[in-house]
Design a protein around this motif. Structure first.
Motif, PDB file in Angstrom:
ATOM      1  N   ARG A 183       0.830  -1.210   0.000  1.00  0.00           N
ATOM      2  CA  ARG A 183       0.000   0.000   0.000  1.00  0.00           C
ATOM      3  C   ARG A 183       0.863   1.258   0.000  1.00  0.00           C
ATOM      4  N   LEU A 184       1.991   1.211   0.705  1.00  0.00           N
ATOM      5  CA  LEU A 184       2.887   2.371   0.722  1.00  0.00           C
ATOM      6  C   LEU A 184       3.468   2.620  -0.659  1.00  0.00           C
ATOM      7  N   LEU A 185       3.954   1.571  -1.302  1.00  0.00           N
ATOM      8  CA  LEU A 185       4.554   1.734  -2.624  1.00  0.00           C
ATOM      9  C   LEU A 185       3.521   2.232  -3.635  1.00  0.00           C
ATOM     10  N   GLN A 186       2.286   1.705  -3.552  1.00  0.00           N
ATOM     11  CA  GLN A 186       1.258   2.152  -4.489  1.00  0.00           C
ATOM     12  C   GLN A 186       0.912   3.612  -4.256  1.00  0.00           C
ATOM     13  N   THR A 187       0.849   4.032  -2.983  1.00  0.00           N
ATOM     14  CA  THR A 187       0.544   5.432  -2.678  1.00  0.00           C
ATOM     15  C   THR A 187       1.667   6.349  -3.145  1.00  0.00           C
ATOM     16  N   LEU A 188       2.912   5.903  -2.998  1.00  0.00           N
ATOM     17  CA  LEU A 188       4.037   6.703  -3.481  1.00  0.00           C
ATOM     18  C   LEU A 188       3.948   6.913  -4.985  1.00  0.00           C
ATOM     19  N   ILE A 189       3.505   5.865  -5.688  1.00  0.00           N
ATOM     20  CA  ILE A 189       3.345   5.989  -7.141  1.00  0.00           C
ATOM     21  C   ILE A 189       2.195   6.936  -7.469  1.00  0.00           C
ATOM     22  N   ASP A 190       1.072   6.749  -6.773  1.00  0.00           N
ATOM     23  CA  ASP A 190      -0.125   7.553  -7.079  1.00  0.00           C
ATOM     24  C   ASP A 190       0.075   9.031  -6.768  1.00  0.00           C
ATOM     25  N   THR A 191       0.824   9.338  -5.719  1.00  0.00           N
ATOM     26  CA  THR A 191       0.979  10.732  -5.286  1.00  0.00           C
ATOM     27  C   THR A 191       2.308  11.355  -5.696  1.00  0.00           C
ATOM     28  N   SER A 192       3.223  10.539  -6.238  1.00  0.00           N
ATOM     29  CA  SER A 192       4.576  11.020  -6.602  1.00  0.00           C
ATOM     30  C   SER A 192       5.250  11.704  -5.416  1.00  0.00           C
ATOM     31  N   SER A 193       5.071  11.132  -4.235  1.00  0.00           N
ATOM     32  CA  SER A 193       5.626  11.733  -3.020  1.00  0.00           C
ATOM     33  C   SER A 193       7.073  11.283  -2.807  1.00  0.00           C
ATOM     34  N   PRO A 194       7.965  12.224  -2.522  1.00  0.00           N
ATOM     35  CA  PRO A 194       9.370  11.858  -2.284  1.00  0.00           C
ATOM     36  C   PRO A 194       9.659  11.480  -0.828  1.00  0.00           C
ATOM     37  N   TYR A 195       8.683  11.678   0.071  1.00  0.00           N
ATOM     38  CA  TYR A 195       8.926  11.397   1.486  1.00  0.00           C
ATOM     39  C   TYR A 195       7.800  10.535   2.066  1.00  0.00           C
ATOM     40  N   ALA A 196       8.194   9.624   2.935  1.00  0.00           N
ATOM     41  CA  ALA A 196       7.224   8.753   3.609  1.00  0.00           C
ATOM     42  C   ALA A 196       7.596   8.657   5.080  1.00  0.00           C
ATOM     43  N   ILE A 197       6.593   8.788   5.923  1.00  0.00           N
ATOM     44  CA  ILE A 197       6.799   8.661   7.369  1.00  0.00           C
ATOM     45  C   ILE A 197       6.142   7.364   7.840  1.00  0.00           C
ATOM     46  N   ILE A 198       6.915   6.524   8.495  1.00  0.00           N
ATOM     47  CA  ILE A 198       6.375   5.290   9.076  1.00  0.00           C
ATOM     48  C   ILE A 198       6.289   5.520  10.575  1.00  0.00           C
ATOM     49  N   ASP A 199       5.058   5.678  11.059  1.00  0.00           N
ATOM     50  CA  ASP A 199       4.855   5.997  12.472  1.00  0.00           C
ATOM     51  C   ASP A 199       4.514   4.735  13.260  1.00  0.00           C
ATOM     52  N   ILE A 200       5.338   4.418  14.265  1.00  0.00           N
ATOM     53  CA  ILE A 200       5.149   3.199  15.053  1.00  0.00           C
ATOM     54  C   ILE A 200       4.709   3.518  16.486  1.00  0.00           C
ATOM     55  N   THR A 201       4.094   4.689  16.656  1.00  0.00           N
ATOM     56  CA  THR A 201       3.617   5.058  17.993  1.00  0.00           C
ATOM     57  C   THR A 201       2.661   4.020  18.555  1.00  0.00           C
ATOM     58  N   GLY A 202       1.817   3.455  17.696  1.00  0.00           N
ATOM     59  CA  GLY A 202       0.828   2.481  18.146  1.00  0.00           C
ATOM     60  C   GLY A 202       1.313   1.048  18.179  1.00  0.00           C
ATOM     61  N   VAL A 203       2.583   0.824  17.880  1.00  0.00           N
ATOM     62  CA  VAL A 203       3.140  -0.539  17.949  1.00  0.00           C
ATOM     63  C   VAL A 203       3.589  -0.795  19.381  1.00  0.00           C
ATOM     64  N   PRO A 204       3.010  -1.794  20.062  1.00  0.00           N
ATOM     65  CA  PRO A 204       3.308  -1.981  21.490  1.00  0.00           C
ATOM     66  C   PRO A 204       4.754  -2.347  21.780  1.00  0.00           C
ATOM     67  N   ALA A 205       5.392  -3.088  20.885  1.00  0.00           N
ATOM     68  CA  ALA A 205       6.774  -3.519  21.123  1.00  0.00           C
ATOM     69  C   ALA A 205       7.464  -3.747  19.791  1.00  0.00           C
ATOM     70  N   VAL A 206       8.751  -3.506  19.793  1.00  0.00           N
ATOM     71  CA  VAL A 206       9.551  -3.719  18.592  1.00  0.00           C
ATOM     72  C   VAL A 206      10.600  -4.779  18.898  1.00  0.00           C
ATOM     73  N   ASP A 207      10.492  -5.917  18.230  1.00  0.00           N
ATOM     74  CA  ASP A 207      11.507  -6.957  18.365  1.00  0.00           C
ATOM     75  C   ASP A 207      12.267  -7.062  17.052  1.00  0.00           C
ATOM     76  N   THR A 208      13.120  -8.039  16.960  1.00  0.00           N
ATOM     77  CA  THR A 208      13.953  -8.181  15.753  1.00  0.00           C
ATOM     78  C   THR A 208      13.101  -8.384  14.519  1.00  0.00           C
ATOM     79  N   GLN A 209      12.050  -9.190  14.622  1.00  0.00           N
ATOM     80  CA  GLN A 209      11.194  -9.464  13.471  1.00  0.00           C
ATOM     81  C   GLN A 209      10.476  -8.206  12.996  1.00  0.00           C
ATOM     82  N   VAL A 210       9.911  -7.439  13.947  1.00  0.00           N
ATOM     83  CA  VAL A 210       9.219  -6.199  13.579  1.00  0.00           C
ATOM     84  C   VAL A 210      10.195  -5.216  12.929  1.00  0.00           C
TER      85      VAL A 210
END
Length: 286
Positions: free
Chosen positions: A188-215
């Motif tokens: 979905r991110l790649l498709q949106t980048l194509i559709d909007t021709s956006s040069p910047y993307a923010i991945i917000d992980i505020t709502g991710v409870p924990a970050v392990d190696t897999q995440v």
């Protein structure tokens, strides 16, 4: 259990001779298990279709639910199962509507008496059991398909990609990030980048409870994929607990920009885009 030609003929004859009584009683008995959740007219239509399909199958000689002659009956049973599954009925409620014909057959045959009638009823009952099992299996397959479709829809809803500024899109992640969801995020991110021709993307992980190696690996793969599309990624939502976990696990984000909040990430992107615009359009001195 298959019925031989004579048993099939007797079943078809019994159902045909008392057609109105069979469909009426079948509908009445099945109604009790549905507790008014299906209209009488709709239930009667379904019963009439089952009755007609059973009669047609019985007239073709030996009656086996798996035979070609029972193809229409299987189709009617499958359609009944699919419809009930979509309407929210249980598998038991669906199967009971089929098993109800046993009581009707018993009522019709009780008056005859004798060993022959008893043997016929046992044979007819075994056939109805097969029909009920077929209905149950069809119902389960339909319900599993519905659950899979709903899970996919929820997965898409839980991974929105939004345009928050001209040339800037964001992916606010909430909950656990597993392999399936990470794939949806990336697509979905790649498709949106194509559709909007956006040069910047923010991945917000505020709502991710924990970050392990897999995440972390899933996030890094998404960043790399976005970079291949010509977009720079910023990761926001790095809370103190997550930062400590990342350090403890030895996870390296390399040259990927990270920010504590989404607001910080947006300010960072605006500075980058402003600097880029300044380089592309330098002021002329007069």
């Amino acid at each position: 259990m298959a019925l031989n030609a004579e048993e099939s003929g007797r079943l078809a004859g019994l159902l045909s001779e008392h057609a109105e009584r069979v469909t009426q009683r079948w509908t009445e008995i099945a109604t009790g298990s549905l507790r008014g959740r299906l209209s009488q007219a709709e239930l009667r239509r379904q019963v009439q279709e089952l009755h007609r399909a059973m009669v047609e199958a019985g007239r073709h000689g030996a009656f086996d639910l798996e035979s070609d002659s029972a193809g229409e009956l299987r189709a009617v049973l499958a359609e009944l199962s699919r419809g009930r599954a979509r309407q929210g009925f249980t598998a038991t409620e669906t199967a009971v509507s089929v098993y109800a014909v046993k009581d009707v057959l018993l009522e019709l045959m009780e008056a005859d008496g004798g060993d022959a009638s008893l043997r016929d009823y046992v044979a007819f009952s075994s056939l109805v059991d097969q029909m009920g099992l077929f209905t149950f299996e069809s119902f389960v397959r339909t319900r599993e398909g519905l659950i899979a479709d709903q899970a996919e829809q929820l997965l898409e809803l839980s991974t929105p990609v939004v345009k928050i500024w001209e040339g800037v899109v964001a992916v606010p992640l909430v909950g656990t990030l597993d392999s399936a969801r990470a794939q949806v995020v990336m697509e979905r991110l790649l498709q949106t980048l194509i559709d909007t021709s956006s040069p910047y993307a923010i991945i917000d992980i505020t709502g991710v409870p924990a970050v392990d190696t897999q995440v972390a690996q899933h996030i890094l793969k998404t960043v790399v994929a976005a970079r291949l599309m010509g977009a720079d990624c910023i990761i926001s939502g790095i809370r103190p607990q997550i930062a400590q976990t990342i350090v403890a696990l030895g996870i390296e984000f390399g040259d990927i920009a990270t920010k504590a909040t989404l607001a910080d990430a947006l300010r960072h992107v605006l500075r980058l885009s402003g600097a880029a615009n300044a380089r592309r359009n330098p002021r002329r001195e007069f």
